[in-house]
Design a protein around this motif. Structure first.
Motif, PDB file in Angstrom:
ATOM      1  N   ASN A  41      -4.233 103.946 -18.850  1.00 33.74           N
ATOM      2  CA  ASN A  41      -5.017 103.155 -18.326  1.00 33.74           C
ATOM      3  C   ASN A  41      -4.642 101.830 -19.238  1.00 33.74           C
ATOM      4  O   ASN A  41      -4.517 101.636 -20.315  1.00 33.74           O
ATOM      5  N   CYS A  42      -4.862 100.625 -18.280  1.00 29.08           N
ATOM      6  CA  CYS A  42      -4.909  99.202 -18.960  1.00 29.08           C
ATOM      7  C   CYS A  42      -3.671  98.955 -19.946  1.00 29.08           C
ATOM      8  O   CYS A  42      -3.792  98.430 -21.124  1.00 29.08           O
ATOM      9  N   ARG A  43      -2.273  99.480 -19.858  1.00 31.76           N
ATOM     10  CA  ARG A  43      -1.368  99.274 -20.771  1.00 31.76           C
ATOM     11  C   ARG A  43      -0.964  97.951 -20.584  1.00 31.76           C
ATOM     12  O   ARG A  43      -0.551  97.369 -19.649  1.00 31.76           O
ATOM     13  N   LYS A  44      -1.067  97.318 -22.080  1.00 35.68           N
ATOM     14  CA  LYS A  44      -0.799  95.764 -22.319  1.00 35.68           C
ATOM     15  C   LYS A  44       0.641  95.750 -22.726  1.00 35.68           C
ATOM     16  O   LYS A  44       0.691  96.581 -23.797  1.00 35.68           O
ATOM     17  N   TYR A  45       1.338  94.808 -22.360  1.00 34.41           N
ATOM     18  CA  TYR A  45       2.820  94.553 -23.296  1.00 34.41           C
ATOM     19  C   TYR A  45       2.761  93.213 -23.666  1.00 34.41           C
ATOM     20  O   TYR A  45       2.071  92.222 -23.113  1.00 34.41           O
ATOM     21  N   ALA A  46       3.086  93.025 -24.867  1.00 30.34           N
ATOM     22  CA  ALA A  46       2.971  91.559 -25.451  1.00 30.34           C
ATOM     23  C   ALA A  46       4.176  90.848 -24.692  1.00 30.34           C
ATOM     24  O   ALA A  46       5.140  91.375 -24.250  1.00 30.34           O
ATOM     25  N   ALA A  47       3.809  89.360 -24.281  1.00 33.16           N
ATOM     26  CA  ALA A  47       4.771  88.622 -23.411  1.00 33.16           C
ATOM     27  C   ALA A  47       6.236  88.433 -24.310  1.00 33.16           C
ATOM     28  O   ALA A  47       6.268  88.153 -25.381  1.00 33.16           O
ATOM     29  N   GLN A  48       7.277  88.648 -23.582  1.00 33.76           N
ATOM     30  CA  GLN A  48       8.372  88.416 -24.152  1.00 33.76           C
ATOM     31  C   GLN A  48       9.192  87.202 -23.411  1.00 33.76           C
ATOM     32  O   GLN A  48       9.035  87.036 -22.235  1.00 33.76           O
ATOM     33  N   SER A  49       9.950  86.414 -24.193  1.00 33.52           N
ATOM     34  CA  SER A  49      10.720  85.321 -23.645  1.00 33.52           C
ATOM     35  C   SER A  49      11.651  85.800 -22.728  1.00 33.52           C
ATOM     36  O   SER A  49      12.373  87.057 -23.066  1.00 33.52           O
ATOM     37  N   PRO A  50      11.924  85.320 -21.409  1.00 40.20           N
ATOM     38  CA  PRO A  50      13.027  85.757 -20.599  1.00 40.20           C
ATOM     39  C   PRO A  50      14.419  85.504 -21.082  1.00 40.20           C
ATOM     40  O   PRO A  50      14.535  84.721 -22.024  1.00 40.20           O
ATOM     41  N   GLY A  51      15.300  86.456 -20.764  1.00 38.57           N
ATOM     42  CA  GLY A  51      16.713  86.426 -21.229  1.00 38.57           C
ATOM     43  C   GLY A  51      17.824  85.620 -20.188  1.00 38.57           C
ATOM     44  O   GLY A  51      18.688  85.886 -20.384  1.00 38.57           O
ATOM     45  N   LEU A  52      17.130  85.213 -19.041  1.00 39.10           N
ATOM     46  CA  LEU A  52      17.980  84.419 -18.233  1.00 39.10           C
ATOM     47  C   LEU A  52      17.255  83.097 -17.972  1.00 39.10           C
ATOM     48  O   LEU A  52      16.136  82.980 -17.990  1.00 39.10           O
ATOM     49  N   PHE A 145       1.680  79.806  -5.747  1.00 43.31           N
ATOM     50  CA  PHE A 145       2.246  80.948  -6.170  1.00 43.31           C
ATOM     51  C   PHE A 145       1.569  81.313  -7.358  1.00 43.31           C
ATOM     52  O   PHE A 145       1.105  82.701  -7.353  1.00 43.31           O
ATOM     53  N   TRP A 146       1.203  80.654  -8.195  1.00 45.27           N
ATOM     54  CA  TRP A 146       0.530  80.936  -9.551  1.00 45.27           C
ATOM     55  C   TRP A 146      -0.758  81.472  -9.104  1.00 45.27           C
ATOM     56  O   TRP A 146      -1.516  82.488  -9.703  1.00 45.27           O
ATOM     57  N   ASP A 147      -1.621  80.720  -8.334  1.00 46.92           N
ATOM     58  CA  ASP A 147      -3.017  81.201  -7.965  1.00 46.92           C
ATOM     59  C   ASP A 147      -2.889  82.440  -7.212  1.00 46.92           C
ATOM     60  O   ASP A 147      -4.053  83.364  -7.596  1.00 46.92           O
ATOM     61  N   LYS A 148      -2.189  82.545  -6.451  1.00 50.01           N
ATOM     62  CA  LYS A 148      -2.284  83.809  -5.785  1.00 50.01           C
ATOM     63  C   LYS A 148      -1.690  85.097  -6.500  1.00 50.01           C
ATOM     64  O   LYS A 148      -2.002  86.340  -6.407  1.00 50.01           O
ATOM     65  N   THR A 149      -0.877  84.900  -7.239  1.00 43.53           N
ATOM     66  CA  THR A 149      -0.083  85.847  -8.334  1.00 43.53           C
ATOM     67  C   THR A 149      -1.163  86.167  -9.129  1.00 43.53           C
ATOM     68  O   THR A 149      -1.374  87.391  -9.338  1.00 43.53           O
ATOM     69  N   ARG A 150      -1.808  85.233  -9.843  1.00 38.45           N
ATOM     70  CA  ARG A 150      -2.898  85.679 -10.756  1.00 38.45           C
ATOM     71  C   ARG A 150      -4.276  86.470 -10.134  1.00 38.45           C
ATOM     72  O   ARG A 150      -4.497  87.496 -10.960  1.00 38.45           O
ATOM     73  N   LEU A 151      -4.383  86.263  -9.179  1.00 42.22           N
ATOM     74  CA  LEU A 151      -5.350  86.870  -8.093  1.00 42.22           C
ATOM     75  C   LEU A 151      -4.802  88.282  -7.913  1.00 42.22           C
ATOM     76  O   LEU A 151      -5.889  89.263  -8.105  1.00 42.22           O
ATOM     77  N   ASP A 193       0.948  79.868 -20.150  1.00 41.03           N
ATOM     78  CA  ASP A 193       0.167  81.036 -20.062  1.00 41.03           C
ATOM     79  C   ASP A 193       0.485  81.763 -18.922  1.00 41.03           C
ATOM     80  O   ASP A 193       0.372  83.057 -18.723  1.00 41.03           O
ATOM     81  N   ASN A 194       0.658  80.894 -17.727  1.00 43.52           N
ATOM     82  CA  ASN A 194       1.251  81.509 -16.536  1.00 43.52           C
ATOM     83  C   ASN A 194       2.368  82.581 -16.492  1.00 43.52           C
ATOM     84  O   ASN A 194       2.776  83.546 -16.100  1.00 43.52           O
ATOM     85  N   HIS A 195       3.316  81.905 -17.241  1.00 44.96           N
ATOM     86  CA  HIS A 195       4.795  82.614 -17.454  1.00 44.96           C
ATOM     87  C   HIS A 195       4.360  83.711 -18.304  1.00 44.96           C
ATOM     88  O   HIS A 195       4.920  85.031 -17.844  1.00 44.96           O
TER      89      HIS A 195
END
Length: 585
Positions: A41-52, A145-151, A193-195
């Motif tokens: 349940n509710c497995r959370k991962y710390a945000a990581q910087s993208p590699g690309l 995009f961000w509004d719908k993705t966060r939803l 925050d969105n990223h």
């Protein structure tokens, strides 16, 4: 009981022991609680910087392509979506939300066709918004995009609801999220925050795939390729994540294994489906782009050989003017990366990109077909003028303004449809004798996946039986095998006639032989029923089906129909039949 045991033995023999074991392992994990434990349940991962790096240089397209991208994106902002290339319909990103874990829902039948729930969650609409932003620089598309993705993230926490049920669907969404994140980096709404929310979601998506990878291995089709591509995507995009290298290696291994084992030396894809063939090539193109962008290893030569063969196979079936192909095999309408102004049914954008990537050539000298290849940053070689190839399982016969195909497959893996010696006819870019495809696997009776039957393909049935034995919704046993008997070459090295035979009715003491001849202004199809034993005097009922477009018609004679369409008219003449019926469905 004896009959059931016999079917089980046949299934084990034709599916193979390994696939059966993988499926058993999946079921064991599901019912033992392992799959539930592996996706807590509710497995959370710390945000990581993208590699690309972000995508900052976008394809140069025509004004018409830009306008069409904006129109499509505006529809999405208004809450409408064109499912599978159809008319716009309202879509709900909360569809499939549930407080039940995906392992619980996996044991429950969905209400209605699950693909209608899953399609909006594949985030093809998100790619359309990103494309419109790239061409117009209008920040409203990035904001949408961000509004719908966060939803979506809020409505579907990991790993609850239908949208986490299929690891393939999770992987498809993961690839779309990464693509859009790279395109929209420069937009004002692309805040840290969105990223970070997207990066965390990407890791949660990747973690969902390995616990049930055995199911994808049991299927050994586009499920495996999609999930492997999702793992590879997460591995190269989130290099600081502690599981990144494992994801990358696991994805790379199964991608190469899949391409080398699912594509025949002639280029035929294991699912015997034109639409899934396109999906497979799109997966290859996306991963190839990530591979080059991350400076990862080159494809092994064996993989490149099979991808090149797969590109030539699709080229052989594609109409050069319209981009349409025979509706061969299973077709659920999937189209992963809508990176073109061309309509859904036009296969040329994917084919052109694949030719540039895997054949190092360009097929079409047409700027409107280059966008997808440009998105994936594939070099533009000059066309070399090679003639359209032939393939052994869909033999193409030319006829003036038309092309016909004779289906003659040698199955090495489970068939999708019972369609041996089906004939597909096209005239002036219009499909006048067609394959029904599938579209829906879960429609209400009597339409639940019935279009796989021999009885609705342009072929013969004997005594009302299919060419093969259907023992489940998707499982055919007693595979009918076809043998090509002859090919007649014309002056331009195109086939003027082909003939083949299949053994699907040998259990009834008969073989079906068919010849497709190209005429100056059409085709001649000659069917022959051969006895397995000349001493057999048993009578059989033989039915011939032709599936035609829903146009106007008139009976010219007892054996001839005159079909009137918007562009042209044609005649269908059947000789040797005791009775002719016209059915409109």
């Amino acid at each position: 009981m004896i009959s059931m045991d016999f079917k089980l033995i046949k299934a084990l023999r034709e599916l193979g022991f390994a696939k059966t074991c993988f499926y058993a392992l999946y079921k064991t994990g599901l019912f033992s609680g392992y799959s539930r434990w592996a996706t807590p349940n509710c497995r959370k991962y710390a945000a990581q910087s993208p590699g690309l790096a972000p995508l900052t240089h976008f394809p140069q397209v025509s004004r018409q392509a830009t306008e069409s991208a904006v129109i499509a994106a505006d529809e999405i902002i208004r809450g409408n979506l064109r499912l599978f290339g159809g008319e716009p319909v309202p879509f709900d990103l909360k569809s499939g939300a549930s407080r039940e874990h995906w392992t619980v829902l996996e044991k429950k039948a969905p209400e209605g066709d699950i693909k209608l729930t899953w399609e909006p969650a594949r985030f093809g609409w998100a790619i359309t918004l990103a494309r419109a932003y790239a061409f117009s620089n209008n920040p409203v598309y990035a904001q949408a995009f961000w509004d719908k993705t966060r939803l979506f993230f809020e409505a579907h926490p990991p790993y609850f609801g239908r949208q986490w049920q299929s690891a393939q669907e999770v992987a498809i969404r993961l690839m779309a999220l990464v693509f859009c994140d790279r395109v929209l980096t420069g937009a004002p709404s692309s805040t840290l925050d969105n990223h970070q929310a997207l990066w965390a979601a990407a890791a949660e998506h990747a973690a969902r795939i390995p616990p049930t990878l055995v199911y994808a291995r049991a299927q050994n089709n586009n499920h495996l390729l999609s999930e492997a591509a999702g793992l590879y995507t997460a591995g190269v995009y989130l290099p600081e994540h502690p599981r990144a290298e494992k994801w990358r290696q696991l994805g790379w291994h199964w991608l190469n294994w899949g391409f080398q084992n699912q594509i025949s030396e002639f280029g035929t894809y294991i699912q015997h489906s034109t639409n899934y063939h396109r999906l497979m090539l799109q997966i290859a193109l996306f991963v190839d782009h990530l591979r080059r962008t991350s400076a990862d290893a080159e494809w092994p030569p064996a993989t490149l050989e099979r991808l090149g063969a797969a590109t030539r196979w699709l080229w052989a079936l594609t109409d050069p003017e319209t981009g349409q192909v025979p509706n061969l095999g299973a077709n659920d309408g999937a189209y992963l990366f809508p990176l073109s102004a061309q309509p859904w049914e036009d296969f040329r954008p994917v084919l052109e990109a694949a030719a540039r990537a895997f054949l190092k050539t360009s097929i079409y000298d047409n700027p409107e077909l280059e966008e997808m290849g440009d998105w994936f940053d594939i070099a533009r070689p000059a066309p070399f003028g090679q003639k359209q190839p032939q393939v052994p399982d869909m033999l193409r016969v030319v006829s003036s303004k038309g092309r016909g195909f004779l289906r003659a497959a040698q199955f090495t893996d489970r068939p999708s449809h019972a369609d041996q010696l089906h004939v597909d006819l096209w005239w002036d870019g219009v499909n006048i004798a067609m394959d029904p495809g599938t579209y829906s696997y879960n429609a209400p009776a009597p339409w639940e996946n019935v279009l796989q039957s021999s009885q609705v393909h342009n072929t013969l049935t004997i005594d009302g039986q299919d060419q093969m034995t259907l023992t489940g919704r998707f499982l055919w046993l007693d595979w009918a095998q076809a043998t090509v008997l002859g090919r007649e070459l014309g002056e331009d090295d195109q086939f003027n006639g082909v003939s083949a035979v299949h053994d699907g009715y040998q259990k009834l003491g008969a073989y079906h032989q068919r010849r497709l001849n190209g005429l100056e202004n059409g085709w001649e199809v000659v069917d022959t029923i051969l006895k397995r034993d000349e001493r057999d005097e048993k009578a059989h009922e033989v039915r011939l089906t032709w599936l035609m477009p829903d146009w106007g018609w008139a009976a010219e004679a007892e054996d001839t129909l005159y079909i009137t369409g918007p562009k042209f008219s044609y005649r269908l003449k059947i000789t040797g039949a005791d009775q002719i019926n016209l059915v409109r469905g």
